[in-house]
Design a protein around this motif. Structure first.
Motif, PDB file in Angstrom:
ATOM      1  N   LEU A   1      -3.545 -50.992  25.211  1.00 42.97           N
ATOM      2  CA  LEU A   1      -4.255 -51.320  26.157  1.00 42.97           C
ATOM      3  C   LEU A   1      -3.661 -51.633  27.583  1.00 42.97           C
ATOM      4  CD1 LEU A   1      -7.026 -53.369  24.780  1.00 42.97           C
ATOM      5  CD2 LEU A   1      -7.252 -51.120  25.150  1.00 42.97           C
ATOM      6  N   PRO A   2      -4.185 -51.383  28.724  1.00 41.52           N
ATOM      7  CA  PRO A   2      -3.414 -51.685  29.859  1.00 41.52           C
ATOM      8  C   PRO A   2      -3.427 -53.127  30.244  1.00 41.52           C
ATOM      9  CG  PRO A   2      -5.594 -50.721  30.553  1.00 41.52           C
ATOM     10  CD  PRO A   2      -5.466 -50.474  29.167  1.00 41.52           C
ATOM     11  N   THR A   3      -2.306 -53.484  30.885  1.00 43.71           N
ATOM     12  CA  THR A   3      -2.279 -54.785  31.508  1.00 43.71           C
ATOM     13  C   THR A   3      -3.315 -54.813  32.753  1.00 43.71           C
ATOM     14  OG1 THR A   3      -0.400 -54.427  33.158  1.00 43.71           O
ATOM     15  CG2 THR A   3       0.161 -55.266  30.648  1.00 43.71           C
ATOM     16  N   GLU A   4      -3.663 -56.307  33.167  1.00 40.79           N
ATOM     17  CA  GLU A   4      -4.352 -56.281  34.374  1.00 40.79           C
ATOM     18  C   GLU A   4      -3.741 -55.473  35.558  1.00 40.79           C
ATOM     19  OE1 GLU A   4      -6.665 -59.535  37.267  1.00 40.79           O
ATOM     20  OE2 GLU A   4      -4.955 -60.081  35.572  1.00 40.79           O
ATOM     21  N   ALA A   5      -2.265 -55.736  35.645  1.00 40.91           N
ATOM     22  CA  ALA A   5      -1.668 -55.272  36.850  1.00 40.91           C
ATOM     23  C   ALA A   5      -1.732 -53.811  36.761  1.00 40.91           C
ATOM     24  CB  ALA A   5      -0.191 -55.692  36.599  1.00 40.91           C
ATOM     25  N   GLU A   6      -1.451 -53.167  35.576  1.00 40.89           N
ATOM     26  CA  GLU A   6      -1.346 -51.892  35.309  1.00 40.89           C
ATOM     27  C   GLU A   6      -2.771 -50.995  35.678  1.00 40.89           C
ATOM     28  OE1 GLU A   6       1.915 -51.134  31.937  1.00 40.89           O
ATOM     29  OE2 GLU A   6      -0.320 -51.450  31.183  1.00 40.89           O
ATOM     30  N   TRP A   7      -3.559 -51.721  35.306  1.00 40.89           N
ATOM     31  CA  TRP A   7      -5.241 -51.100  35.466  1.00 40.89           C
ATOM     32  C   TRP A   7      -5.329 -51.277  37.161  1.00 40.89           C
ATOM     33  CZ3 TRP A   7      -9.683 -51.732  37.910  1.00 40.89           C
ATOM     34  CH2 TRP A   7     -10.789 -51.177  37.323  1.00 40.89           C
ATOM     35  N   GLU A   8      -4.996 -52.435  37.587  1.00 39.30           N
ATOM     36  CA  GLU A   8      -5.542 -52.762  39.089  1.00 39.30           C
ATOM     37  C   GLU A   8      -4.664 -51.615  39.886  1.00 39.30           C
ATOM     38  OE1 GLU A   8      -5.629 -56.078  42.499  1.00 39.30           O
ATOM     39  OE2 GLU A   8      -5.722 -56.713  40.230  1.00 39.30           O
ATOM     40  N   TYR A   9      -3.280 -51.640  39.617  1.00 39.31           N
ATOM     41  CA  TYR A   9      -2.594 -50.409  40.408  1.00 39.31           C
ATOM     42  C   TYR A   9      -2.955 -49.144  40.374  1.00 39.31           C
ATOM     43  CZ  TYR A   9       1.633 -47.823  41.410  1.00 39.31           C
ATOM     44  OH  TYR A   9       2.807 -47.004  41.991  1.00 39.31           O
ATOM     45  N   ALA A  10      -3.422 -48.453  39.066  1.00 37.76           N
ATOM     46  CA  ALA A  10      -3.963 -47.403  38.896  1.00 37.76           C
ATOM     47  C   ALA A  10      -5.391 -47.173  39.778  1.00 37.76           C
ATOM     48  CB  ALA A  10      -4.151 -47.039  37.393  1.00 37.76           C
ATOM     49  N   ALA A  11      -6.043 -48.321  39.626  1.00 37.06           N
ATOM     50  CA  ALA A  11      -7.333 -48.182  40.370  1.00 37.06           C
ATOM     51  C   ALA A  11      -7.347 -48.075  41.938  1.00 37.06           C
ATOM     52  CB  ALA A  11      -8.161 -49.501  39.957  1.00 37.06           C
ATOM     53  N   CYS A  12      -6.269 -48.517  42.476  1.00 36.66           N
ATOM     54  CA  CYS A  12      -5.996 -48.406  43.874  1.00 36.66           C
ATOM     55  C   CYS A  12      -5.645 -47.223  44.197  1.00 36.66           C
ATOM     56  CB  CYS A  12      -4.876 -49.393  44.612  1.00 36.66           C
ATOM     57  SG  CYS A  12      -5.251 -51.041  44.114  1.00 36.66           S
ATOM     58  N   GLY A  13      -5.336 -46.228  43.533  1.00 41.07           N
ATOM     59  CA  GLY A  13      -4.925 -44.982  43.716  1.00 41.07           C
ATOM     60  C   GLY A  13      -4.171 -44.712  45.123  1.00 41.07           C
ATOM     61  N   GLY A  14      -3.376 -45.766  45.166  1.00 47.60           N
ATOM     62  CA  GLY A  14      -2.322 -45.501  46.272  1.00 47.60           C
ATOM     63  C   GLY A  14      -2.999 -46.018  47.462  1.00 47.60           C
ATOM     64  N   ASN A  15      -4.273 -46.532  47.556  1.00 44.52           N
ATOM     65  CA  ASN A  15      -4.707 -47.139  48.688  1.00 44.52           C
ATOM     66  C   ASN A  15      -4.411 -48.669  49.005  1.00 44.52           C
ATOM     67  OD1 ASN A  15      -6.013 -44.731  49.681  1.00 44.52           O
ATOM     68  ND2 ASN A  15      -7.310 -44.923  48.190  1.00 44.52           N
ATOM     69  N   ASP A  16      -3.128 -48.988  49.119  1.00 46.08           N
ATOM     70  CA  ASP A  16      -2.936 -50.335  48.838  1.00 46.08           C
ATOM     71  C   ASP A  16      -3.668 -51.272  49.868  1.00 46.08           C
ATOM     72  OD1 ASP A  16      -1.658 -52.834  48.076  1.00 46.08           O
ATOM     73  OD2 ASP A  16       0.187 -52.308  49.209  1.00 46.08           O
ATOM     74  N   GLY A  17      -4.118 -52.474  49.557  1.00 47.22           N
ATOM     75  CA  GLY A  17      -5.022 -53.379  50.208  1.00 47.22           C
ATOM     76  C   GLY A  17      -6.319 -52.690  50.518  1.00 47.22           C
ATOM     77  N   ALA A  18      -6.556 -51.612  50.355  1.00 50.24           N
ATOM     78  CA  ALA A  18      -8.259 -51.026  50.652  1.00 50.24           C
ATOM     79  C   ALA A  18      -9.247 -51.817  49.807  1.00 50.24           C
ATOM     80  CB  ALA A  18      -8.286 -49.540  50.101  1.00 50.24           C
ATOM     81  N   GLU A  19     -10.394 -52.088  50.072  1.00 46.72           N
ATOM     82  CA  GLU A  19     -11.410 -52.693  49.540  1.00 46.72           C
ATOM     83  C   GLU A  19     -11.777 -52.000  48.199  1.00 46.72           C
ATOM     84  OE1 GLU A  19     -13.735 -55.856  50.665  1.00 46.72           O
ATOM     85  OE2 GLU A  19     -11.659 -55.686  50.699  1.00 46.72           O
ATOM     86  N   PHE A  20     -11.744 -50.749  48.228  1.00 46.02           N
ATOM     87  CA  PHE A  20     -12.561 -49.904  46.941  1.00 46.02           C
ATOM     88  C   PHE A  20     -11.265 -48.909  46.907  1.00 46.02           C
ATOM     89  CE2 PHE A  20     -16.031 -51.231  49.668  1.00 46.02           C
ATOM     90  CZ  PHE A  20     -16.483 -52.001  49.015  1.00 46.02           C
ATOM     91  N   ALA A  21     -11.419 -48.405  45.516  1.00 49.48           N
ATOM     92  CA  ALA A  21     -10.581 -47.335  45.170  1.00 49.48           C
ATOM     93  C   ALA A  21     -10.319 -46.105  46.017  1.00 49.48           C
ATOM     94  CB  ALA A  21     -10.966 -46.525  43.770  1.00 49.48           C
ATOM     95  N   TRP A  22     -11.228 -45.707  47.095  1.00 45.38           N
ATOM     96  CA  TRP A  22     -11.154 -44.587  47.821  1.00 45.38           C
ATOM     97  C   TRP A  22     -11.124 -45.211  49.478  1.00 45.38           C
ATOM     98  CZ3 TRP A  22     -15.248 -45.821  44.458  1.00 45.38           C
ATOM     99  CH2 TRP A  22     -16.008 -46.645  44.945  1.00 45.38           C
ATOM    100  N   GLY A  23     -10.916 -46.196  49.588  1.00 42.92           N
ATOM    101  CA  GLY A  23     -10.919 -46.753  51.167  1.00 42.92           C
ATOM    102  C   GLY A  23     -11.646 -48.125  51.569  1.00 42.92           C
ATOM    103  N   ASP A  24     -12.311 -48.290  52.615  1.00 42.79           N
ATOM    104  CA  ASP A  24     -12.850 -49.687  52.863  1.00 42.79           C
ATOM    105  C   ASP A  24     -14.182 -49.553  52.900  1.00 42.79           C
ATOM    106  OD1 ASP A  24     -10.334 -51.163  53.050  1.00 42.79           O
ATOM    107  OD2 ASP A  24     -10.047 -50.386  54.940  1.00 42.79           O
ATOM    108  N   GLU A  25     -14.812 -48.424  52.725  1.00 40.18           N
ATOM    109  CA  GLU A  25     -16.429 -48.445  52.722  1.00 40.18           C
ATOM    110  C   GLU A  25     -16.947 -48.094  51.422  1.00 40.18           C
ATOM    111  OE1 GLU A  25     -18.604 -46.208  55.882  1.00 40.18           O
ATOM    112  OE2 GLU A  25     -16.524 -45.338  56.499  1.00 40.18           O
ATOM    113  N   LEU A  26     -17.947 -48.842  50.962  1.00 39.13           N
ATOM    114  CA  LEU A  26     -18.577 -48.789  49.683  1.00 39.13           C
ATOM    115  C   LEU A  26     -19.187 -47.375  49.361  1.00 39.13           C
ATOM    116  CD1 LEU A  26     -19.360 -49.788  46.899  1.00 39.13           C
ATOM    117  CD2 LEU A  26     -21.586 -50.768  47.949  1.00 39.13           C
ATOM    118  N   ALA A  27     -19.806 -46.778  50.384  1.00 42.17           N
ATOM    119  CA  ALA A  27     -20.489 -45.539  50.459  1.00 42.17           C
ATOM    120  C   ALA A  27     -20.414 -44.842  51.644  1.00 42.17           C
ATOM    121  CB  ALA A  27     -22.040 -45.688  50.102  1.00 42.17           C
ATOM    122  N   PRO A  28     -18.994 -44.121  51.680  1.00 37.23           N
ATOM    123  CA  PRO A  28     -18.534 -43.435  52.922  1.00 37.23           C
ATOM    124  C   PRO A  28     -19.717 -42.448  53.042  1.00 37.23           C
ATOM    125  CG  PRO A  28     -17.005 -43.223  51.164  1.00 37.23           C
ATOM    126  CD  PRO A  28     -17.707 -44.270  50.553  1.00 37.23           C
ATOM    127  N   GLY A  29     -19.926 -42.038  54.326  1.00 35.01           N
ATOM    128  CA  GLY A  29     -20.821 -41.016  54.808  1.00 35.01           C
ATOM    129  C   GLY A  29     -21.986 -41.126  53.799  1.00 35.01           C
TER     130      GLY A  29
END
Length: 291
Positions: free
Chosen positions: A142-170
């Motif tokens: 099972l992943p650690t919390e840090a691994e899970w969160e890092y993967a969920a960010c998808g490279g968008n460091d500091g963004a609110e969501f896994a895809w950016g800062d809007e919950l439902a963009p567009g």
């Protein structure tokens, strides 16, 4: 299916939301593999058929472990979400959660329900030990919390969501969450009331699906005493005082007016022996990086 995640550093946690997410801090993780999606009912069925595993929710509780539990609760079963008929106080989760005898991963709403049409939905009603047993059978962990969160960010460091800062963009929903007044009316604007098939929403930049919403996911990280907080999303087993594990990602029950935990930084602590209709898991591996 596993996807390789290159190691790196990121901002873990958030200072903008719930106390248990604080403080935001820089954390580094080594490269690792992570399942593209949560484990499905189909995959869990294969595991059970191969091993004969009986989940915690399918076993009669040991009264000595739950000395304060009501006798009617000392039967095999699990916690099931049920929308009340109208608005209720949000201060007592018992208005929408009930311990249902016979509820399990095979019968998500109770004995009369089944997995028909849901084989590709995430498995639910699994305790931490059930998730770990599946992972070990599959040659994973099972992943650690840090691994899970890092993967969920998808490279968008500091963004609110896994895809950016809007919950439902567009105006497009990117995850299976709750729309409408909680807990009595989910308008299902995102196309789903309850769990959804894995991959029903777009992947993040790592190619991972359902890192936000659908079901909470167990991680290998055990609670830190200083971070002990009451869970907002599910009742603890009656009389349970066992260890807690971090769950991540939020679920189809997350909503802005009650539990806005559909973000990578969000976290909850859940008793390891808890089983509910909105908690599942995905696996990880620390095998060598691909060539």
């Amino acid at each position: 299916m596993l996807r390789w995640i290159d190691g790196g550093s990121f901002t873990m946690g958030s200072d903008r939301h719930y106390p248990e997410e604080r403080p935001a801090r820089r954390v580094s993780v080594e490269g690792f593999w992570l399942d593209v999606s949560p484990v499905t009912n189909r995959a869990f069925s294969e595991f059970v058929e191969a091993t004969g595993h009986v989940t915690l929710a399918e076993r009669t509780p040991d009264p000595s472990l739950y000395p304060h539990a009501l006798p009617q609760l000392l039967v095999a079963g699990s916690a099931v979400f049920s929308a009340p008929p109208g608005p209720v106080s949000l201060s007592d989760e018992r208005a929408w959660w009930a311990y249902v005898p016979g509820a399990s991963w095979r019968h998500p709403e109770g004995p009369a329900s089944s997995l028909e049409g849901r084989l590709d939905h995430p498995v639910v009603h699994v305790a931490y030990e059930d998730a770990l047993a599946f992972a070990e059978w599959a040659g994973k962990t099972l992943p650690t919390e840090a691994e899970w969160e890092y993967a969920a960010c998808g490279g968008n460091d500091g963004a609110e969501f896994a895809w950016g800062d809007e919950l439902a963009p567009g105006g497009r929903h990117r995850a299976n969450t709750w729309q409408g007044p909680f807990p009595h009316h989910d308008t299902a604007e995102d196309g789903y009331a309850g769990t959804s098939p894995v991959g029903a929403f777009p992947p993040n930049r790592h190619g991972l699906v359902d890192m936000i919403g659908n079901v909470w996911e167990w991680t290998a990280t055990e609670e830190l005493p200083a971070r002990r907080t009451p869970p907002c999303c599910a009742p603890a087993p009656a009389g349970s005082h066992g260890p807690r594990r971090v769950i991540k990602g939020g679920s189809y029950l997350c909503t802005p007016d009650y539990c806005a935990r559909y973000r990578p930084a969000a976290r909850q602590l859940l008793e390891a022996d808890s089983t509910t209709s909105h908690v599942g898991f995905r696996c990880a591996s620390r095998a060598p990086a691909p060539d």
